[in-house]
Design a protein around this motif. Structure first.
Motif, PDB file in Angstrom:
ATOM      1  N   THR A 214       0.810  -1.223   0.000  1.00 42.58           N
ATOM      2  CA  THR A 214       0.000   0.000   0.000  1.00 42.58           C
ATOM      3  C   THR A 214       0.840   1.269   0.000  1.00 42.58           C
ATOM      4  O   THR A 214       0.391   2.316   0.472  1.00 42.58           O
ATOM      5  N   THR A 215       2.038   1.189  -0.551  1.00 44.25           N
ATOM      6  CA  THR A 215       2.836   2.400  -0.758  1.00 44.25           C
ATOM      7  C   THR A 215       2.262   3.207  -1.925  1.00 44.25           C
ATOM      8  O   THR A 215       1.603   2.654  -2.811  1.00 44.25           O
ATOM      9  N   ASN A 216       2.569   4.499  -1.942  1.00 43.14           N
ATOM     10  CA  ASN A 216       2.192   5.356  -3.079  1.00 43.14           C
ATOM     11  C   ASN A 216       3.338   5.517  -4.067  1.00 43.14           C
ATOM     12  O   ASN A 216       3.180   6.197  -5.079  1.00 43.14           O
TER      13      ASN A 216
ATOM     14  N   ARG B 227      -7.567   2.662  -5.100  1.00 43.85           N
ATOM     15  CA  ARG B 227      -6.346   1.835  -5.119  1.00 43.85           C
ATOM     16  C   ARG B 227      -6.339   0.867  -3.928  1.00 43.85           C
ATOM     17  O   ARG B 227      -5.956  -0.301  -4.052  1.00 43.85           O
ATOM     18  N   ILE B 228      -6.767   1.374  -2.777  1.00 38.92           N
ATOM     19  CA  ILE B 228      -6.807   0.519  -1.585  1.00 38.92           C
ATOM     20  C   ILE B 228      -7.877  -0.561  -1.753  1.00 38.92           C
ATOM     21  O   ILE B 228      -7.709  -1.694  -1.309  1.00 38.92           O
TER      22      ILE B 228
ATOM     23  N   TYR C  11      -9.001  -6.509  -2.934  1.00 43.87           N
ATOM     24  CA  TYR C  11      -9.461  -7.630  -3.764  1.00 43.87           C
ATOM     25  C   TYR C  11      -8.506  -8.817  -3.619  1.00 43.87           C
ATOM     26  O   TYR C  11      -8.897  -9.962  -3.747  1.00 43.87           O
TER      27      TYR C  11
ATOM     28  N   GLY D 176      -7.325   8.737 -13.419  1.00 48.83           N
ATOM     29  CA  GLY D 176      -6.589   7.738 -12.645  1.00 48.83           C
ATOM     30  C   GLY D 176      -7.355   7.418 -11.366  1.00 48.83           C
ATOM     31  O   GLY D 176      -8.192   8.198 -10.916  1.00 48.83           O
ATOM     32  N   GLU D 177      -7.056   6.255 -10.773  1.00 49.54           N
ATOM     33  CA  GLU D 177      -7.770   5.842  -9.564  1.00 49.54           C
ATOM     34  C   GLU D 177      -7.537   6.833  -8.415  1.00 49.54           C
ATOM     35  O   GLU D 177      -6.441   7.359  -8.250  1.00 49.54           O
TER      36      GLU D 177
ATOM     37  N   ASN E   9      -1.334   3.254   4.659  1.00 47.23           N
ATOM     38  CA  ASN E   9      -1.118   4.085   3.488  1.00 47.23           C
ATOM     39  C   ASN E   9      -0.761   5.486   3.983  1.00 47.23           C
ATOM     40  O   ASN E   9      -1.631   6.225   4.445  1.00 47.23           O
TER      41      ASN E   9
ATOM     42  N   ARG F  71      -7.104   7.420  -4.292  1.00 44.43           N
ATOM     43  CA  ARG F  71      -6.382   6.601  -3.317  1.00 44.43           C
ATOM     44  C   ARG F  71      -7.289   5.507  -2.753  1.00 44.43           C
ATOM     45  O   ARG F  71      -6.874   4.347  -2.607  1.00 44.43           O
TER      46      ARG F  71
ATOM     47  N   GLU G 294      -8.572  -1.961  -4.618  1.00 43.52           N
ATOM     48  CA  GLU G 294      -7.889  -2.965  -5.453  1.00 43.52           C
ATOM     49  C   GLU G 294      -7.006  -3.864  -4.578  1.00 43.52           C
ATOM     50  O   GLU G 294      -6.950  -5.080  -4.763  1.00 43.52           O
ATOM     51  N   PHE G 295      -6.299  -3.242  -3.628  1.00 42.11           N
ATOM     52  CA  PHE G 295      -5.466  -4.019  -2.697  1.00 42.11           C
ATOM     53  C   PHE G 295      -6.313  -5.066  -1.983  1.00 42.11           C
ATOM     54  O   PHE G 295      -5.911  -6.225  -1.847  1.00 42.11           O
TER      55      PHE G 295
END
Ligand SMILES: [Ca+2]
Ligand SMILES: [Ca+2]
Lengths: 243, 243
Positions: free
Chosen positions: A139-141, A182-183, A188, A176-177, A162, A179, A185-186
């Motif tokens: 979960t890094t950016n 994105r989390i 899933y 773009g997604e 995060n 934040r 997606e993580f």
């Protein structure tokens, strides 16, 4: 002596403050409580060639006024030995992928883990240094500029963070997604909860006794069930350890 | 037949347009020029469980009105064979890490490379599908939710692309790296130039004959020497192949 003393900062910089200054009292109190006046700084997140010296100077200069003595790990001929002797460990920000790769290359992952979990050596992380303290760097950016052998990290805590957590920008035209997406997606693919730590805040952990959100901004907890919940400053976040 | 026919989109969505609609003419012309009216769609960038079907339907529905027939690779019992038979390949957006990991797991990296480079099968990529078409995924914006065996990708071109390229937000209080700073970190460790492709634009490559920036937005080229230069729409970017 109690074990697992952690101060995990979202960032070293906070708008309107000089480097680390917004966190001065937290750092000073944290190290005092743990009887440490010497800090081993690990600058491995810095991607710029030959920059460990200047990065360490920046930290040294900030902490000098706080009566803390800072040593850079690169100043030691034996990094593992430097960790073994450390009274306190601080890992700063930069690139999380490069940082974790270097920690593995220098055989420091197990050693840091052991010092912190078994010997109660206080650990301060900021940004990338907070990412590597958690279960994994999933979960890094950061941009993946280097490939570590695994994304699993120091695992000083069993969940993910995060750092620099950002709310969606209102009316953004960007596709773009966000934040939060994105989390999602993580989640899933992974089951750990994720603490979204906004800049200006930190997680202060005193072994199993407390895990407190401190600072200037509330935080968000994302769980796999796609629920997310806001927590104000001073919240007790110990429940993250039992999920 | 000429080799290496590529249409690399920054994104599938562009503000104010329905899915893929902003790129309709480019896609239709590109496939017509290459005598393809059937498209093999690869939905592996989608992280949501069991979502390949709905993702493929979305593409199928967009392309149906353009008289293009879309097959999802997951509909075939043998993905390698599906690629071998493909008249055109389209890899869509989602998560770049998961996409590359899945391409390796399905043994598709060499096969796609061979079809495109040796047999001239036209390739369309969007977002993550554009990232994997390049030298490596080191310059993706995605969160590393899964670990691929390597960050090196299809290498249909010898440089990198940063899709969804974003200019710094004026007066932002956020302390995380700007996109340009992240690409600079990449260049500390890697030497390939990076094309920053803003949403609404694409790179159209006709073998060695042309590499043209098309679309609605200028692009930025970052080189290791830390110079960066803006290129307007219609620019010839063939020089990226010789760096
Ligand atoms: Ca960073
Ligand atoms: Ca993405």
């Amino acid at each position: 002596m109690s074990k697992r003393q952690l101060l995990l900062l979202s960032s070293s910089n906070f708008h309107g403050h000089e480097y680390l200054q917004f966190a001065k009292d937290w750092i000073v109190d944290f190290l005092k409580k743990n009887n440490a006046d010497k800090v081993l700084f690990i600058p491995y997140a810095s991607a710029k060639p030959n920059s460990y010296g200047e990065y360490t100077e920046k930290v040294r200069s900030a902490m000098k006024d706080w009566n803390l003595e800072v040593t850079g790990i690169h100043e030691s001929p034996n990094p593992v030995e430097a960790v073994k002797q450390a009274k306190a460990i601080f890992i700063g920000g930069g690139n999380t992928f490069l940082l974790l790769k270097t920690l593995y290359e220098q055989h420091l992952v197990e050693e840091i883990r052991s010092r912190v979990l078994d010997h109660g050596v206080p650990y301060i992380g900021s940004s990338a240094g907070t990412n590597v303290a958690t279960h994994s760097i999933h979960t890094t950016n950061d941009m993946p500029i280097a490939l570590p052998p695994t994304f699993y990290a120091l695992q000083l805590i069993p969940f993910n963070i995060n750092p620099h957590y950002l709310d969606p920008i209102p009316d953004s035209k960007h596709q773009g997604e966000t934040r939060a997406e994105r989390i999602k997606e993580f989640h899933y693919l992974n089951s750990n909860p994720v603490l979204g730590l906004r800049e200006g805040s930190a997680l202060l952990i005193d072994d199993d006794n407390s895990a407190t959100l401190i600072g200037h901004t509330p935080a968000v907890v994302f769980s796999r069930e796609n629920s997310h919940a806001e927590f104000p400053v001073d919240s007790d976040l110990r429940f993250l350890f039992s999920k």
